[in-house]
Design a protein around this motif. Structure first.
Motif, PDB file in Angstrom:
ATOM      1  N   GLN A   1      35.146  -3.034 -25.453  1.00 10.46           N
ATOM      2  CA  GLN A   1      36.443  -2.457 -25.084  1.00 10.46           C
ATOM      3  C   GLN A   1      36.364  -1.509 -23.892  1.00 10.46           C
ATOM      4  OE1 GLN A   1      38.266  -0.116 -28.229  1.00 10.46           O
ATOM      5  NE2 GLN A   1      36.286   0.680 -28.870  1.00 10.46           N
ATOM      6  N   THR A   2      35.241  -0.825 -23.709  1.00 11.46           N
ATOM      7  CA  THR A   2      35.147   0.051 -22.538  1.00 11.46           C
ATOM      8  C   THR A   2      35.181  -0.766 -21.254  1.00 11.46           C
ATOM      9  OG1 THR A   2      32.730   0.046 -22.769  1.00 11.46           O
ATOM     10  CG2 THR A   2      33.916   1.891 -23.733  1.00 11.46           C
ATOM     11  N   PHE A   3      34.472  -1.885 -21.235  1.00  4.10           N
ATOM     12  CA  PHE A   3      34.495  -2.762 -20.070  1.00  4.10           C
ATOM     13  C   PHE A   3      35.909  -3.277 -19.829  1.00  4.10           C
ATOM     14  CE2 PHE A   3      34.167  -7.164 -18.414  1.00  4.10           C
ATOM     15  CZ  PHE A   3      33.668  -6.867 -17.154  1.00  4.10           C
ATOM     16  N   ALA A   4      36.572  -3.713 -20.907  1.00  2.00           N
ATOM     17  CA  ALA A   4      37.939  -4.227 -20.771  1.00  2.00           C
ATOM     18  C   ALA A   4      38.880  -3.150 -20.255  1.00  2.00           C
ATOM     19  CB  ALA A   4      38.431  -4.769 -22.112  1.00  2.00           C
ATOM     20  N   ALA A   5      38.745  -1.932 -20.763  1.00  2.03           N
ATOM     21  CA  ALA A   5      39.640  -0.852 -20.350  1.00  2.03           C
ATOM     22  C   ALA A   5      39.482  -0.542 -18.864  1.00  2.03           C
ATOM     23  CB  ALA A   5      39.369   0.400 -21.181  1.00  2.03           C
ATOM     24  N   LEU A   6      38.247  -0.500 -18.383  1.00  6.50           N
ATOM     25  CA  LEU A   6      38.010  -0.225 -16.970  1.00  6.50           C
ATOM     26  C   LEU A   6      38.465  -1.393 -16.103  1.00  6.50           C
ATOM     27  CD1 LEU A   6      34.524   1.520 -17.183  1.00  6.50           C
ATOM     28  CD2 LEU A   6      36.767   2.589 -16.940  1.00  6.50           C
ATOM     29  N   LEU A   7      38.271  -2.607 -16.591  1.00  4.68           N
ATOM     30  CA  LEU A   7      38.723  -3.783 -15.856  1.00  4.68           C
ATOM     31  C   LEU A   7      40.244  -3.810 -15.771  1.00  4.68           C
ATOM     32  CD1 LEU A   7      37.265  -6.217 -14.552  1.00  4.68           C
ATOM     33  CD2 LEU A   7      37.788  -7.496 -16.637  1.00  4.68           C
ATOM     34  N   VAL A   8      40.911  -3.493 -16.879  1.00  4.53           N
ATOM     35  CA  VAL A   8      42.376  -3.453 -16.899  1.00  4.53           C
ATOM     36  C   VAL A   8      42.892  -2.407 -15.923  1.00  4.53           C
ATOM     37  CG1 VAL A   8      44.364  -2.790 -18.339  1.00  4.53           C
ATOM     38  CG2 VAL A   8      42.679  -4.421 -19.205  1.00  4.53           C
TER      39      VAL A   8
ATOM     40  N   ALA B   1      25.550   0.271 -17.942  1.00  2.00           N
ATOM     41  CA  ALA B   1      25.016  -0.215 -16.671  1.00  2.00           C
ATOM     42  C   ALA B   1      25.220  -1.727 -16.547  1.00  2.00           C
ATOM     43  CB  ALA B   1      23.535   0.138 -16.561  1.00  2.00           C
ATOM     44  N   LEU B   2      25.030  -2.449 -17.648  1.00  2.00           N
ATOM     45  CA  LEU B   2      25.242  -3.898 -17.621  1.00  2.00           C
ATOM     46  C   LEU B   2      26.717  -4.232 -17.410  1.00  2.00           C
ATOM     47  CD1 LEU B   2      22.878  -4.968 -20.549  1.00  2.00           C
ATOM     48  CD2 LEU B   2      22.469  -5.209 -18.089  1.00  2.00           C
ATOM     49  N   LYS B   3      27.612  -3.477 -18.058  1.00  4.16           N
ATOM     50  CA  LYS B   3      29.043  -3.699 -17.866  1.00  4.16           C
ATOM     51  C   LYS B   3      29.451  -3.402 -16.430  1.00  4.16           C
ATOM     52  CE  LYS B   3      29.870  -2.253 -22.632  1.00  4.16           C
ATOM     53  NZ  LYS B   3      30.426  -1.175 -23.491  1.00  4.16           N
ATOM     54  N   ALA B   4      28.886  -2.350 -15.864  1.00  2.00           N
ATOM     55  CA  ALA B   4      29.184  -2.015 -14.471  1.00  2.00           C
ATOM     56  C   ALA B   4      28.719  -3.130 -13.545  1.00  2.00           C
ATOM     57  CB  ALA B   4      28.531  -0.691 -14.098  1.00  2.00           C
ATOM     58  N   ALA B   5      27.556  -3.726 -13.855  1.00  2.00           N
ATOM     59  CA  ALA B   5      27.048  -4.822 -13.028  1.00  2.00           C
ATOM     60  C   ALA B   5      27.997  -6.014 -13.076  1.00  2.00           C
ATOM     61  CB  ALA B   5      25.657  -5.222 -13.490  1.00  2.00           C
ATOM     62  N   LEU B   6      28.554  -6.297 -14.251  1.00  2.00           N
ATOM     63  CA  LEU B   6      29.534  -7.377 -14.357  1.00  2.00           C
ATOM     64  C   LEU B   6      30.757  -7.096 -13.503  1.00  2.00           C
ATOM     65  CD1 LEU B   6      29.447  -8.193 -18.187  1.00  2.00           C
ATOM     66  CD2 LEU B   6      28.679  -9.667 -16.319  1.00  2.00           C
ATOM     67  N   ALA B   7      31.251  -5.868 -13.570  1.00  2.00           N
ATOM     68  CA  ALA B   7      32.416  -5.491 -12.772  1.00  2.00           C
ATOM     69  C   ALA B   7      32.107  -5.545 -11.287  1.00  2.00           C
ATOM     70  CB  ALA B   7      32.890  -4.093 -13.165  1.00  2.00           C
TER      71      ALA B   7
ATOM     72  N   THR C   1      32.733  -0.428  -6.148  1.00  2.00           N
ATOM     73  CA  THR C   1      33.009  -0.750  -7.547  1.00  2.00           C
ATOM     74  C   THR C   1      32.018  -0.056  -8.468  1.00  2.00           C
ATOM     75  OG1 THR C   1      33.898  -2.904  -6.892  1.00  2.00           O
ATOM     76  CG2 THR C   1      33.315  -2.636  -9.206  1.00  2.00           C
ATOM     77  N   ALA C   2      30.758   0.018  -8.061  1.00  2.00           N
ATOM     78  CA  ALA C   2      29.750   0.720  -8.865  1.00  2.00           C
ATOM     79  C   ALA C   2      30.148   2.167  -9.061  1.00  2.00           C
ATOM     80  CB  ALA C   2      28.386   0.630  -8.194  1.00  2.00           C
ATOM     81  N   GLY C   3      30.591   2.818  -7.993  1.00  2.00           N
ATOM     82  CA  GLY C   3      31.008   4.208  -8.110  1.00  2.00           C
ATOM     83  C   GLY C   3      32.218   4.386  -8.990  1.00  2.00           C
ATOM     84  N   VAL C   4      33.186   3.485  -8.853  1.00  2.00           N
ATOM     85  CA  VAL C   4      34.408   3.570  -9.668  1.00  2.00           C
ATOM     86  C   VAL C   4      34.073   3.380 -11.141  1.00  2.00           C
ATOM     87  CG1 VAL C   4      36.583   2.384 -10.183  1.00  2.00           C
ATOM     88  CG2 VAL C   4      35.986   2.928  -7.813  1.00  2.00           C
ATOM     89  N   MET C   5      33.223   2.394 -11.452  1.00  2.00           N
ATOM     90  CA  MET C   5      32.860   2.148 -12.849  1.00  2.00           C
ATOM     91  C   MET C   5      32.081   3.330 -13.432  1.00  2.00           C
ATOM     92  SD  MET C   5      34.184  -0.737 -13.748  1.00  2.00           S
ATOM     93  CE  MET C   5      35.557  -0.475 -12.629  1.00  2.00           C
ATOM     94  N   ALA C   6      31.190   3.911 -12.633  1.00  2.00           N
ATOM     95  CA  ALA C   6      30.428   5.066 -13.110  1.00  2.00           C
ATOM     96  C   ALA C   6      31.351   6.246 -13.398  1.00  2.00           C
ATOM     97  CB  ALA C   6      29.369   5.462 -12.079  1.00  2.00           C
ATOM     98  N   LEU C   7      32.310   6.477 -12.512  1.00  2.00           N
ATOM     99  CA  LEU C   7      33.245   7.575 -12.730  1.00  2.00           C
ATOM    100  C   LEU C   7      34.125   7.305 -13.949  1.00  2.00           C
ATOM    101  CD1 LEU C   7      34.458  10.249 -11.856  1.00  2.00           C
ATOM    102  CD2 LEU C   7      35.939   8.997 -10.271  1.00  2.00           C
TER     103      LEU C   7
END
Length: 199
Positions: free
Chosen positions: A61-68, A178-184, A135-141
């Motif tokens: 869900q964290t990956f989905a929330a950031l993707l959304v 980190a893996l979710k961020a890599a996907l994004a 995108t890496a920076g946005v996902m990390a933030l």
């Protein structure tokens, strides 16, 4: 912003590229996107793996929330995660593992996701999702925002010390994040490249 947006134009997010021929159709599109983002987050939450000793599972869900948030932008992203949080708090069993309600120790992470969706959506509208490094920076933030709300809430609700909350509610999840961020980092810039018309 107009009902239709040119691919790649500054100030747009991926969702703006979906056509809408009138203001009314744009509102219908936005409502569908908000509902769809909430459903996607609820489905991703069912990808849940318990963490021994912690009340917070590893989920999608964290990956989905950031993707959304990134794809829809701040306004629609917050509305989507707000719908997800409100419906789950009201009893819809679509939090991790089919849970619902607001009294569970992991509810702070859901509130953090709501806030993070606004942050990443704001940055995506300014081009934060168009290159791998941005995108890496946005996902990390975005992940940091989730933990900034979720870990203190966990400490408060489960009566843990700050050290215990960090041990149980942050450290076990960093590799997965980190893996979710890599996907994004692969998916979002690729979606922008595909949206550009060929020469």
């Amino acid at each position: 912003m107009s009902a239709t947006a040119a691919p790649g134009r500054a100030g747009t997010v991926l969702a703006d590229l979906l056509p809408a021929s009138s203001a009314g159709r744009a509102r219908l599109r936005d409502a569908a996107l908000v509902a769809g983002g909430a459903v996607l987050t609820g489905l991703a939450a069912q990808l849940s793996v318990p963490v021994p000793g912690s009340p917070v599972p590893v989920t999608g869900q964290t990956f989905a929330a950031l993707l959304v948030g990134s794809a829809l932008g701040a306004r629609r992203g917050v509305a989507s995660l707000g719908l997800y949080a409100a419906a789950g708090a009201a009893g819809l069993p679509w939090f991790a593992g089919g849970a619902s309600g607001w009294s569970m120790p992991s509810f702070g992470y859901i509130l953090g996701m709501l806030l993070a969706s606004g942050v990443v959506g704001f940055l995506a509208r300014r081009g934060g999702d168009r290159t791998v490094l941005r995108t890496a920076g946005v996902m990390a933030l975005g992940s940091a925002v989730i933990y900034a709300v979720g870990v203190p809430y966990l400490a408060w609700s489960a009566h843990l010390s700050s050290h215990q909350a960090l041990t149980l509610g942050l450290r076990p999840y960093l590799l997965g994040d980190a893996l979710k961020a890599a996907l994004a980092m692969a998916a979002l810039p690729a979606a922008w490249r595909l949206s550009r018309p060929s020469a």
